[in-house]
Design a protein around this motif. Structure first.
Motif, mmCIF file in Angstrom:
data_model
loop_
_atom_site.group_PDB
_atom_site.id
_atom_site.type_symbol
_atom_site.label_atom_id
_atom_site.label_comp_id
_atom_site.label_asym_id
_atom_site.label_seq_id
_atom_site.Cartn_x
_atom_site.Cartn_y
_atom_site.Cartn_z
ATOM 1 N N UNK A 1 -22.560 122.756 -34.554
ATOM 2 C CA UNK A 1 -22.442 124.161 -34.156
ATOM 3 C C UNK A 1 -21.114 124.485 -33.473
ATOM 4 N N UNK A 2 -20.357 123.457 -33.119
ATOM 5 C CA UNK A 2 -19.085 123.680 -32.425
ATOM 6 C C UNK A 2 -18.031 124.210 -33.398
ATOM 7 N N UNK A 3 -17.179 125.098 -32.910
ATOM 8 C CA UNK A 3 -16.079 125.586 -33.738
ATOM 9 C C UNK A 3 -15.009 124.504 -33.828
ATOM 10 N N UNK A 4 -14.452 124.343 -35.010
ATOM 11 C CA UNK A 4 -13.561 123.213 -35.263
ATOM 12 C C UNK A 4 -12.204 123.676 -35.785
ATOM 13 N N UNK A 5 -11.153 122.938 -35.444
ATOM 14 C CA UNK A 5 -9.840 123.243 -36.022
ATOM 15 C C UNK A 5 -9.795 122.805 -37.482
ATOM 16 N N UNK A 6 -8.794 123.269 -38.192
ATOM 17 C CA UNK A 6 -8.608 122.885 -39.590
ATOM 18 C C UNK A 6 -7.967 121.501 -39.659
ATOM 19 N N UNK A 7 -8.531 120.623 -40.479
ATOM 20 C CA UNK A 7 -7.936 119.301 -40.670
ATOM 21 C C UNK A 7 -7.177 119.270 -41.994
ATOM 22 N N UNK A 8 -5.943 118.786 -41.952
ATOM 23 C CA UNK A 8 -5.120 118.658 -43.152
ATOM 24 C C UNK A 8 -4.521 117.253 -43.193
ATOM 25 N N UNK A 9 -4.013 116.894 -44.371
ATOM 26 C CA UNK A 9 -3.287 115.624 -44.498
ATOM 27 C C UNK A 9 -1.811 115.917 -44.724
ATOM 28 N N UNK A 10 -0.994 115.317 -43.905
ATOM 29 C CA UNK A 10 0.460 115.457 -43.983
ATOM 30 C C UNK A 10 1.009 114.562 -45.089
ATOM 31 N N UNK A 11 1.977 115.083 -45.857
ATOM 32 C CA UNK A 11 2.618 114.313 -46.921
ATOM 33 C C UNK A 11 4.062 114.017 -46.539
ATOM 34 N N UNK A 12 4.350 112.751 -46.257
ATOM 35 C CA UNK A 12 5.716 112.350 -45.899
ATOM 36 C C UNK A 12 6.690 112.669 -47.032
ATOM 37 N N UNK A 13 6.286 112.340 -48.256
ATOM 38 C CA UNK A 13 7.153 112.562 -49.422
ATOM 39 C C UNK A 13 7.542 114.033 -49.544
ATOM 40 N N UNK A 14 6.563 114.909 -49.449
ATOM 41 C CA UNK A 14 6.842 116.330 -49.632
ATOM 42 C C UNK A 14 7.527 116.951 -48.424
ATOM 43 N N UNK A 15 7.318 116.370 -47.241
ATOM 44 C CA UNK A 15 8.025 116.878 -46.060
ATOM 45 C C UNK A 15 9.525 116.646 -46.210
ATOM 46 N N UNK A 16 9.889 115.496 -46.744
ATOM 47 C CA UNK A 16 11.309 115.220 -46.978
ATOM 48 C C UNK A 16 11.910 116.255 -47.934
ATOM 49 N N UNK A 17 11.182 116.539 -49.024
ATOM 50 C CA UNK A 17 11.659 117.526 -49.996
ATOM 51 C C UNK A 17 11.745 118.915 -49.370
ATOM 52 N N UNK A 18 10.784 119.219 -48.530
ATOM 53 C CA UNK A 18 10.748 120.506 -47.820
ATOM 54 C C UNK A 18 11.973 120.659 -46.922
#
Length: 502
Positions: free
Chosen positions: A175-192
């Motif tokens: 019942x608790x409100x939760x933050x959004x969980x995502x997965x970080x991509x090292x490969x795409x962060x470099x391109x970004x």
């Protein structure tokens, strides 16, 4: 505008609670305006608290709920939800409910609606915990059912699976409100970063000298700071190396880096399952180092049997391609087959693969229960994250607890075994099978893991040999698998086990 927002929430909750619509599908169609967040929160909370809300209404009503007009019951539910869980003036809630009931029912029930809501408002005003007080003398399972808005048969099941106190903690976390969980991509962060600076991205000399995941960690920290500058709160997860929890954003696709594939929405528990698959496979490569020449020039062939929406598929692709690049896989490329039963879901998977810049995946419509002769002995890794009761994700999909019936558990466990029978046939000798679910029932989890070992004759891998220290005290670790629990681990509930084909 409040009126329009409440009408939209009424339409959504009526569709879910009376007509069997899926909540998440309905929420995707919410009007985009200044009231989007309110409508979304009210709709979700009304569904997840519906048992508690009905108890409150029944105590204040002189009409049995099954005798009430459906629309009036729907209006009462969204209104009582606001009275009990929102910071809105009670008078405003009552007035808007009366107007809405007059509009949909020509005034027949306006007096009744007003009386019920005033009664509940007065009780809640005197004691915010008045429902807990009303249920104090009830038997434990009935009391927990009302207070945590959980069908009583599920309460009984969880007490059997755990114990009363643990079950209560899990229900509270749902019942608790939760933050959004995502997965970080090292490969795409470099391109970004390269796109932003219009030159090749090079980490600082200090970062570039880091090894064994430390560089990846530094890049995550850099991205967290970038998000903070945009007013978005981000923190790292506790179990998966690339998990991030985000808060303070207006829309997911407006978060910096979304279009460039810097992240993908995926719960941390699901990330752990894929990370486990890669770690077990990597350990097998080390053990089979003497046979590396046999695999030279070949691809790592992987199968994600129930792949959609694609988070696991994409992560597995990135991990395996990194292993190949670093020479840890004795192969020169990666091929992943992603299967699912529905074309519309596969379309989403393909979109995710495209955005995340993964091009080694072939998506195909396939019923996992139907044997495919050409897949016999074809795969080095198979992820079987199979259809289940979904009790581990009730916090995100609260309509699951209202949709799944007790008899479904047995049927689902048999369905899982039918798919597993095929999965084992598709696996190469020495191949890795990951069996996982997003549920918390032993019939679907531990009993099926035993089935894989005892009936399908695969060798179970002790996950304590491949996972980090901080996961070795997870529930079930002493038996070689792990179960991530919402109360203890603050993730979705998830069962993970690994096997090797002899």
């Amino acid at each position: 505008m409040w009126m329009n927002a409440r009408e939209e929430a009424l339409k959504i909750t009526m569709g879910v609670l009376f007509d069997g619509c899926f909540l998440n599908d309905a929420l995707k169609k919410v009007s985009v305006n200044e009231h989007t967040a309110f409508v979304t929160r009210l709709s979700k909370m009304t569904v997840e608290r519906s048992i508690t809300l009905d108890f409150a209404i029944e105590k204040a009503s002189n009409i049995k709920l099954d005798k009430l007009d459906r629309l009036i019951l729907g209006i009462l539910r969204i209104s009582v939800c606001q009275l009990l869980y929102f910071d809105i003036r009670p008078a405003a809630v009552c007035d808007e409910a009366v107007k809405l009931s007059s509009k949909v029912n020509h005034g027949t029930y306006t007096g009744y609606v007003n009386a019920v809501l005033r009664n509940i408002s007065e009780r809640a005003g005197q004691n915010k915990n008045y429902i807990a007080e009303l249920t104090r003398s009830l038997p434990a399972e009935k009391r927990m059912s009302i207070n945590y808005s959980m069908p009583q048969w599920i309460v009984s099941l969880f007490i059997k699976e755990y114990d009363e106190k643990t079950a209560a903690r899990i229900f509270k976390q749902f019942l608790a409100e939760k933050p959004l969980c995502v997965r970080f991509s090292e490969k795409n962060y470099r391109l970004y970063k390269e796109k932003a600076s219009e030159k090749e991205y090079e980490p600082s000399e200090e970062k570039a000298s880091e090894k064994d995941g430390a560089l990846e960690n530094e890049l995550i920290e850099e991205y967290i700071l970038e998000l903070k500058e945009k007013g978005i709160s981000a923190r790292k997860g506790n179990y998966a190396p690339c998990a991030l929890y985000l808060e303070g954003y207006s829309s997911v696709n407006e978060i910096p880096g979304f279009d460039e594939g810097v992240f993908i929405v995926q719960d941390e528990s699901s990330q752990v399952a894929v990370y486990t698959a890669a770690k077990v496979f990597e350990s097998m490569q080390v053990n089979a180092a003497g046979k590396a020449s046999e695999n030279e020039g070949k691809a790592v062939n992987a199968l994600d049997m129930c792949a959609c929406p694609g988070g696991k598929t994409v992560y597995l692709a990135e991990l395996l391609e990194k292993m190949v690049k670093e020479g840890k896989a004795s192969r020169n490329k990666v091929k992943i087959s992603a299967r699912d039963l529905y074309e519309e879901k596969l379309a989403v998977l393909k979109e995710n693969c495209s955005r995340m810049k993964v091009d080694c995946v072939q998506a195909k419509k396939q019923d996992g229960t139907v044997y495919v002769p050409s897949d016999e002995g074809a795969y080095d890794i198979i992820i079987a994250d199979l259809p289940c009761s979904g009790f581990g994700v009730i916090g995100k999909k609260p309509d699951i607890k209202l949709r799944v019936k007790e008899e479904d558990i047995r049927e689902l466990s048999l369905l899982q075994r039918k798919i597993l029978d095929n999965a084992v046939r598709y696996l190469k000798k020495g191949g890795v099978l990951i069996y996982s679910t997003c549920t918390l029932t032993s019939l679907e989890d531990e009993r099926n893991a035993e089935y894989i070992s005892n009936s399908l004759k695969l060798n179970k891998t002790d996950l304590r040999t491949v996972l980090p220290e901080y996961l070795k005290d997870a529930r079930g670790a002493e038996d070689g698998h792990i179960r991530l629990d919402p109360d203890k681990n603050r993730t979705d509930g998830f069962f993970i086990s690994a096997f090797i084909k002899p």
